[in-house]
Design a protein around this motif. Sequence first.
Motif, PDB file in Angstrom:
ATOM      1  N   TRP A 230      31.323 -32.923  -5.685  1.00 54.75           N
ATOM      2  CA  TRP A 230      30.772 -34.235  -5.357  1.00 54.75           C
ATOM      3  C   TRP A 230      31.780 -35.051  -4.569  1.00 54.75           C
TER       4      TRP A 230
ATOM      5  N   TYR B  71      21.997 -37.022  -7.659  1.00 56.56           N
ATOM      6  CA  TYR B  71      23.270 -36.309  -7.801  1.00 56.56           C
ATOM      7  C   TYR B  71      23.349 -35.563  -9.129  1.00 56.56           C
ATOM      8  N   HIS B  72      22.622 -36.039 -10.138  1.00 59.50           N
ATOM      9  CA  HIS B  72      22.636 -35.366 -11.443  1.00 59.50           C
ATOM     10  C   HIS B  72      22.078 -33.946 -11.346  1.00 59.50           C
ATOM     11  N   GLN B  73      21.224 -33.697 -10.381  1.00 58.55           N
ATOM     12  CA  GLN B  73      20.631 -32.371 -10.235  1.00 58.55           C
ATOM     13  C   GLN B  73      21.561 -31.399  -9.528  1.00 58.55           C
TER      14      GLN B  73
ATOM     15  N   ALA C 261      31.222 -38.983 -11.667  1.00 58.65           N
ATOM     16  CA  ALA C 261      31.272 -37.590 -11.227  1.00 58.65           C
ATOM     17  C   ALA C 261      32.577 -36.951 -11.691  1.00 58.65           C
TER      18      ALA C 261
ATOM     19  N   SER D 107      30.869 -44.259 -20.266  1.00 61.40           N
ATOM     20  CA  SER D 107      31.016 -42.799 -20.149  1.00 61.40           C
ATOM     21  C   SER D 107      31.786 -42.329 -21.374  1.00 61.40           C
TER      22      SER D 107
ATOM     23  N   PRO E 289      21.898 -43.209 -13.651  1.00 61.21           N
ATOM     24  CA  PRO E 289      21.239 -42.063 -14.302  1.00 61.21           C
ATOM     25  C   PRO E 289      20.067 -41.497 -13.507  1.00 61.21           C
TER      26      PRO E 289
ATOM     27  N   LYS F  34      28.082 -32.143 -11.593  1.00 65.40           N
ATOM     28  CA  LYS F  34      28.384 -32.470 -12.983  1.00 65.40           C
ATOM     29  C   LYS F  34      28.740 -33.949 -13.072  1.00 65.40           C
ATOM     30  N   ILE F  35      27.931 -34.683 -13.826  1.00 65.74           N
ATOM     31  CA  ILE F  35      28.136 -36.112 -14.009  1.00 65.74           C
ATOM     32  C   ILE F  35      28.360 -36.364 -15.493  1.00 65.74           C
ATOM     33  N   SER F  36      29.420 -37.078 -15.828  1.00 61.75           N
ATOM     34  CA  SER F  36      29.708 -37.435 -17.219  1.00 61.75           C
ATOM     35  C   SER F  36      29.514 -38.923 -17.387  1.00 61.75           C
TER      36      SER F  36
ATOM     37  N   SER G 283      20.040 -41.128 -10.262  1.00 64.45           N
ATOM     38  CA  SER G 283      20.501 -40.563  -8.995  1.00 64.45           C
ATOM     39  C   SER G 283      20.205 -39.067  -8.921  1.00 64.45           C
TER      40      SER G 283
END
Length: 762
Positions: free
Chosen positions: A401, A385-387, A396, A429, A381, A390-392, A383
């Motif tokens: 990504w 990468y969340h910015q 990813a 998830s 959470p 799209k992470i669920s 990371s």
Amino acid sequence: MCLGFLHMTPSLISLFHFATKRVSPKVRSFVTVLAMLTLAASRSQSAVAISAPGSGLTARVDEASGVYEVALHHPARRFAGHLAAPMTDAVVSRGSDTVGAYREIRFAWRDGATPMTGRIRLYNGKPLALFAEMCDAAVETPPAPFPDFTKLPADLHVFSYRQETFAPPQFEANDTSTPWLLFDGRANALVISPASHFMVASLFGDGRSRIASGMNNRLRNLPAGFTQQTLLAFGQGINRAWALWGCTLTALEGATRPGDDADDVLKYLGYWTDNGATYYYNYDTNLGYAGTLESLVERYRREQIPIHYLQLDSWWYYKSFNGPDGQPGGTKAPQLPEGEWNRYGGLLEYKAPPFLFTDGLAAFQKTIGLPLVTHNRWIDPASPYHQKYKISGLAAVDPRWWDHITDYLKSCGVATYEQDWLDRIYKYSPPFSSTPDTAEMFLDDMARACRERSLTMQYCMPYPCHFLQGSRYENLTTIRVSDDRFQPAHWNNFLYTSRLAAALGIWPWVDVFMSGETNNLLLATLSAGPVGIGDAIGRENKANLLKAVRADGVIVKPDAPIVPLDRSYLADARGIQSPLIAGTFTDHDGLKTGYVFAFNRSRTDDEEMRFAPADLGLSGPVYVYDWFAGAARHLTSSRLFSAALKPQAAAFYLVAPVGKSGIAFLGDRGKFVSTGSQRIASMRDTPGQLTVGVLFATNENSVVLHGYAARAPKVTAQNGGAGAVNYDAATRYFTVELKPDPASAPTDSGGDPVRRVTAIFR
């Protein structure tokens, strides 16, 4: 009078009774019988049945009652259930799909307020039934399961895979476990599973009083047209049923499954740094991590230990301290320097830290000159990468990504992407189980991005649903089927779960072990999947490894993964304490050689192991050769072979048929899988003569072939030489050394240069 043209309802029958109250008893009796016959005719008109030629199955539905059933003729088995509402518009049709020609019944009903369409399809010449239900309108919650069998045979054993890490086997069934195997005392079997939407589908019941197939109860908001399928595959034999189920499921998906040499991980010996290996979060502090692995590769080249790839586990990228459940973890290896690489938690950035690889991962790969296999886990959470993507939950679901990380991997010489922690990703998830397509998006994008960059994939810590979903992806070549660090405690689950992988055309991976562990090495070889070691530098056992691979690193393997024999399913289902017996084979144009591994699971008692060569599909006279003892027994294929096993002991046998030539050929004496196609390329058996094609790596000088014959065979060779035949008249055992002609030009065999020698036994 033709009663078939009358339609008399119960209310009409009552009217007849009322109207005949004052007539004579004879007339009243006649009218009553007429009404009953007419009602029976009316009911028969509402029933629709089909059978497909050569399938041995009949399907039937009754519109008025909502009852449906599938019946198997031999042995007689009936599976029936009923809808909560009557059916309408039942019609019979014919067609064909990717499985073959079929006949089907289509019908409609209402699931509460939702209009539904269903079908039952039977296939010509195959004991298969395919059920489907479609929501004709959007619904918030899943419809009732279909099929939902509540009338079942009473004498069936039950087996399934739990919805837990590595899909462990169990001789029972419960909600969410899948697929289910049901079988009787003669190994007549049925496999049932979802045939679509694997990541959100579920089976319900216990396999004894109820078998139902539908969607998990957390799923919401299904669109109009959402269709769920369920496959039933019957077989006279447990392993036959598994094989039919698996090839049918992949055919429905239009999937092409990879061969056993589809990538370097499958084809060659490799080195692993995962949990249980020497260099898992561990290295020589004088050399550093990269330097330690470079030193290992240099030594292996010097010692001619032919590894062809190197696996990098979770230590190679940036991570947090937190576990997938959000709970704090800690430093993985306190004795080593701290850093974001040396942590337990989720992925922060999928990139090699300079502390580990000073010049970057790509430079390291070029230095060692081996393709890489790279591990990954869940996205933390925290990371960044969340910015950007799209992470669920922990995964990813953004194709950008996947493009980003696979571009990086491709640039660094990575050949295979390993996705680990699939169980926790699914569990933590929530949209994976509550929406129809989120989990599929995660896996679809992974497969697409890897495929576009010529990367293959390996799944690790899967649930059963990952096996089913993974069968759709041709570049998913391997899947882990047992817990970390392969060892005897994992053999049972490895063998049973390999059956699931093998049925779906995914090659099973046992996990890392040490090269001196002969039985672990043997089972890895018999898996027909990867063979990977994790020894400390200088602790390798080259001689042992060469029982599994050629001198060029090519694994000499069977044609299919080793799986439990039907008799082991039967014994375990009955609770009989006995060794687990598993088998596999090689097949050269119908000349089949069997391989049997047995081990005593008892820690305290001696156990007798028994099998018949016919269990492996062999017929006629055979020799059963004890690989470790170097002795054989001659018997017919229907006779039982037996041997005593001490507690926790294992045994390994080759089962070779006596061919038309009069020879029972055992292949290369120095290899576990002595007739594997990577060594024995061909066998042609004719009366009085056996012709064998033998492959040599260019750095191999000889092999010893062996077998049994009534008389000492005469052996000649083409493109090489054959030594004198050593023959024991008492045991009928022979050996002969074969050498390639060093002057002969190598030829290509699957991308590897080899010399081929033809040996002729007369």
